[in-house]
Scaffold this active site. Structure first.
Site, mmCIF file in Angstrom:
data_model
loop_
_atom_site.group_PDB
_atom_site.id
_atom_site.type_symbol
_atom_site.label_atom_id
_atom_site.label_comp_id
_atom_site.label_asym_id
_atom_site.label_seq_id
_atom_site.Cartn_x
_atom_site.Cartn_y
_atom_site.Cartn_z
ATOM 1 N N ASP A 229 -9.103 -22.123 11.812
ATOM 2 C CA ASP A 229 -9.619 -20.934 11.516
ATOM 3 C C ASP A 229 -9.802 -20.929 13.300
ATOM 4 O O ASP A 229 -9.386 -21.023 14.604
ATOM 5 C CB ASP A 229 -11.077 -21.424 11.454
HETATM 6 C C1 BGC Z 1 -13.196 -16.810 10.206
HETATM 7 C C2 BGC Z 1 -11.909 -16.436 8.748
HETATM 8 C C3 BGC Z 1 -11.602 -15.318 9.623
HETATM 9 C C4 BGC Z 1 -11.400 -15.455 10.885
HETATM 10 C C5 BGC Z 1 -9.878 -14.489 11.815
HETATM 11 C C6 BGC Z 1 -12.919 -16.116 11.713
HETATM 12 O O1 BGC Z 1 -14.377 -15.887 11.877
HETATM 13 O O2 BGC Z 1 -14.057 -17.742 9.525
HETATM 14 O O3 BGC Z 1 -12.556 -16.517 7.657
HETATM 15 O O4 BGC Z 1 -10.231 -15.364 8.457
HETATM 16 O O5 BGC Z 1 -12.184 -15.489 11.656
HETATM 17 O O6 BGC Z 1 -10.682 -13.080 11.379
#
Ligand code: BGC
Length: 831
Positions: A229
């Site tokens: 993530d």
């Molecule tokens: C989230 C993800 C997301 C990523 C990119 C993170 O804060 O948990 O679900 O895909 O950011 O934006």
């Protein structure tokens, strides 16, 4: 491209460059070999492609896209074909905008209605979430666009999500939390899986070999890329050997450099590096080889898909016959959400809708003259006496009142959890006043997660639309008017009150550890075990027609059963019924939920039509996870197969005998056999957990890069930093106290290592940590030592040389310093 040949011809630097993004959303490939960069974008329920400033909080602009209903709504369709169609529409849009991988779906389980991200997740049930996740992936990937199944695993609360350790017993882990991922991986074969921010049983998910290698790759056969993530990477040398492939966002020069150096010194194996690189290049190749897949649907057709999903997702919770509305009646619509709908949640999934409708205009467009009053403020949810009085005046002159209420935008967002299950006081006041003024009141509820309904029983009907995307307005109007027949069923229980929920006393965990004390008893598994009344059970949803069930037959099939039965539409309208199959153990010795969903189907029937439905119940439907053996077991005995219209509306039932291991009592504490409110104590959970609980790492002194900004307040210097931060926020957002507060909360929960996400070298972060620990000289030396290195890198980059090359000297400096923030010291302490 032949991936193996490409990898073997790459230099160490080129390989390490591949391991991190080229920027916020790009994967760089390898220019020398002609491997082009590819683009990834959020999801899950619409495309959030950012052409300019990038962020993972949904703050900066993104390209207009179709906003589909969010996962908690989509799940209520129980319709895998429709889910696949929505996936195709998403895939088309991604393809059109040049996106190679869409970051979704999210299949995390719902432990509590309070989780700020529940709107982004499907269900409290692992079978339903996993099947939907697989269908989503199949749909998107059929367009030649990859998916990223997220957040692996146990990312079930937003509070402290970057540092919290989810402590989960093995049964709950395998049966509840990993199960949706297993189904989605095995059936959907996602191109990538995204590792969660949090720790799981003491290890960061992006450093957890058990999770990535043993379970996902060896057991489930996952062959794609593990990507962090955004900002979830923790220890530069711990992820790769644990099975992680890709760190996002990039470029993360420190990561590339440290891995290169470690491989040169033999600390990390080149074979591990090559495996990661070949998976990443494999992803580029998957994208390239999909180049000639055509676009299946136009934008207008995608909007129609959004509308179809919204229509099937809406759940008719109550109806005494007032719905569908008589279009000729004098109708008053009150509630600001009728004109300014809640249709999506906030955070990384927040998209810029290509077009947006609303129910009020849709009703008008359908030729229904409607009077309107806002009743409350759409943003705050507050209602003034004047607003309430105006609403009462408007509904008093109407034959029917339709009241739109729900959760305001600010209450549902990535990064924070709700603290209660209440609707805004203004919304509740509006419903009470309207119900008192007009006996023919219908409620339309918007929001991503269950809320308490203190006025339940007063309105004549309640239609729940969840967050229904950019075509939710038309869908709602059609459902109210009977142009469409509601067919959604709840994918999560709606409890009567927060106090009734399984982890009411310990969700969200406030510190660095979240004990999943309720074990397997999530959602209806808990409510059924306790035998508690709920507002609306899992699987509930009414229709404008009625369905009857008969003629259940059970036949042996493979090693399980095939259950067949007849469903008939007894009414005079076409409709769709979600048939559900639950397995209920009769004489279990091992603790188990009273029943579990193991199959479902959506059946469309014309008036008077009947159909035979057949559902497979494989032997695995009777299995539980046996921690002692590290494998699944079937307990021999009697099980009921229940064909149901909701989890609490069993229509047909048969007992079957299942062969297996002789039933033997487990050693679980009594609380897990005789479930009662408040029974899941820390002591009972510790016994169930069966090993030493990971140590809680607070307070964090000396600080490490895993100290949060909030943690810094345990020192004078840290207090000063926090003071300055608050001051900056005030200057940045003058007058917007709510936004200041929410950014402050976000910052307080953020560990210092996340600074690497904004492009800061981890060694710079280490210098800051030194200073916060009052090691001023060492910190300043470290900060100063970094400048020339950065210039070197810039020079190398412009001369076309790899980033990792000239950085070895600096890495040595860092390693000599035992004060480094490394998490390895953390894990040691926690072991
Ligand atoms: C989230 C993800 C997301 C990523 C990119 C993170 O804060 O948990 O679900 O895909 O950011 O934006």
């Amino acid at each position: 491209m032949n991936v193996d040949d490409a990898v073997s011809s790459m230099t160490l630097e080129e390989k390490c460059t591949c391991l991190t993004g080229e920027g916020y959303w790009m994967l760089g490939g390898c220019a020398r070999l002609g491997i082009e960069p590819i683009l990834v974008s959020d999801g899950p329920h619409g495309l959030r492609k950012q052409a300019g400033a990038a962020d993972n909080l949904g703050l900066a602009a993104s390209e207009p896209a179709v906003s589909f209903p969010t996962a908690s709504a989509v799940a209520c369709t129980f319709n895998l074909d429709l889910m696949r169609t929505m996936g195709e529409a998403l895939g088309d849009e991604a393809r059109e905008q040049g996106v190679a991988v869409l970051l979704g779906p999210g299949v995390n389980m719902k432990r509590s209605p309070l989780c700020g991200r529940n709107f982004e997740y499907f269900s409290e049930d692992p079978c339903l979430a996993g099947e939907l996740g697989a269908a989503y992936i199949q749909g998107v990937q059929s367009c030649g666009v990859g998916t990223s199944l997220k957040h692996f695993a146990c990312n079930n609360q937003e509070t402290n999500r970057l540092i919290v350790d989810a402590v989960v017993d093995e049964r709950a882990l395998h049966e509840v939390y990993l199960e949706p991922f297993r189904r989605a991986v095995e059936q959907g074969r996602p191109w990538t899986v995204m590792t969660a921010y949090n720790l799981l049983n003491g290890a960061y998910c992006s450093e957890d070999a058990q999770l990535m290698e043993r379970i996902a790759r060896e057991e489930w056969g996952f062959e794609g890329v593990f990507v962090t993530d955004w900002g979830a990477e923790n220890d530069n040398l711990a992820s790769l050997p644990a099975g992680l492939d890709l760190v996002m966002p990039g470029p993360r020069a420190d990561y590339r450099r440290e891995v290169a150096e470690a491989v040169s010194r033999g600390v990390l194996s080149e074979a591990d590096l090559d495996r990661a690189v070949s998976r990443i290049l494999g992803l580029h190749e998957q994208h390239v080889s999909s180049a000639n897949i055509g676009i299946k649907r136009s934008q207008a057709e995608r909007l129609d898909v959004a509308r179809a999903v919204a229509e099937e997702a809406a759940v008719l919770l109550e109806n005494d016959g007032i719905l569908p509305l008589d279009a000729a009646a004098r109708i008053a619509v009150v509630g600001a959400f009728a004109r300014k709908p809640r249709y999506q949640g906030a955070g990384s999934s927040k998209i810029n809708p290509a077009s947006l409708d609303c129910a009020f205009e849709a009703l008008e467009a359908a030729g229904v003259p409607v009077a309107f009053a806002p009743g409350y403020d759409a943003d705050t949810g507050e209602a003034t006496e004047e607003q309430l009085a105006e609403a009462v005046r408007v509904v008093s002159q109407a034959e029917v009142a339709v009241v739109f209420v729900g959760l305001p935008d600010a209450s549902e967002s990535e990064g924070s959890d709700r603290m209660d299950m209440a609707l805004p006081a203004g919304h509740n006041a509006l419903v009470e006043r309207v119900c008192a003024a007009n006996p023919n009141t219908v409620i339309v509820l918007q929001g991503g997660s269950p809320v308490e309904l203190p006025w339940r029983g007063k309105p004549r009907a309640i239609l729940l639309s969840y967050l229904s995307g950019c075509r939710g307005g038309r869908a709602t109007a059609d459902l109210l008017l009977g142009v469409a027949n509601p067919s959604g069923k709840l994918a999560e229980t709606w409890p009567l009150r927060l106090a009734d929920t399984p982890c009411a006393d310990f969700f969200p965990a406030q510190g660095r550890q979240a004990s999943y004390r309720e074990s397997i008893y999530t959602g209806y598994r808990y409510y059924d075990a306790v035998g508690i009344e709920v507002a609306y059970p899992f699987g509930h949803g009414l229709s404008y027609t009625a369905f009857s069930y008969r003629d259940m037959r059970v036949a042996d099939a493979d090693e399980g059963f095939e259950v067949s039965f007849t469903v008939r539409n007894d009414g005079d309208r076409a409709g769709k019924e979600v048939v559900q199959l639950y397995v209920a153990p009769r004489d279990a010795q091992v603790f188990k939920a009273p029943q579990q969903l193991k199959g479902f189907a959506k059946v469309e029937l014309a008036p008077g039509e009947e159909r035979r439905v057949a559902l497979r119940v494989p032997r695995s439907s009777f299995a539980h996870y046996c921690p002692a053996e590290g494998a699944w077991d079937v307990e021999a005995g009697t099980y009921e197969l229940r064909v149901s219209s909701s989890s609490r509306d069993v229509r047909l039932c048969r007992e079957v005998q299942v062969a297996g291991k002789a039933a033997q009592p487990d050693n679980a504490p009594g609380a897990y056999h005789r479930v009662a409110p408040g029974c899941f104590t820390e002591e009972a959970f510790a016994l169930l957990y069966g090993r030493r609980l990971p140590k809680v790492l607070t307070p964090l002194r000396p600080y490490t890069a895993n100290a949060t900004v909030g943690d810094l307040q345990t020192s004078l210097l840290g207090k000063a930093v926090c003071y300055l931060l608050r001051r900056e926020l005030k200057l940045l957002l003058p007058g917007d106290v709510a936004q200041q507060k929410s950014l402050e909360l976000l910052a307080m929960d953020t560990p210092l290592r996340m600074l690497a996400m904004s492009g800061m070298d981890m060694n710079l972060v280490a210098g800051i940590v030194d200073i916060m620990n009052y090691h001023f000289l060492r910190g300043i030396k470290r900060l100063r030592s970094l400048k020339p290195a950065k210039q070197d890198e810039a020079a190398e980059a412009s001369s076309g040389k790899g980033a990792a090359q000239g950085a070895g000297q600096e890495v040595r400096t860092i390693e000599e310093d035992e004060g480094r923030c490394s998490t390895s010291s953390q894990k040691g302490a926690g072991a």
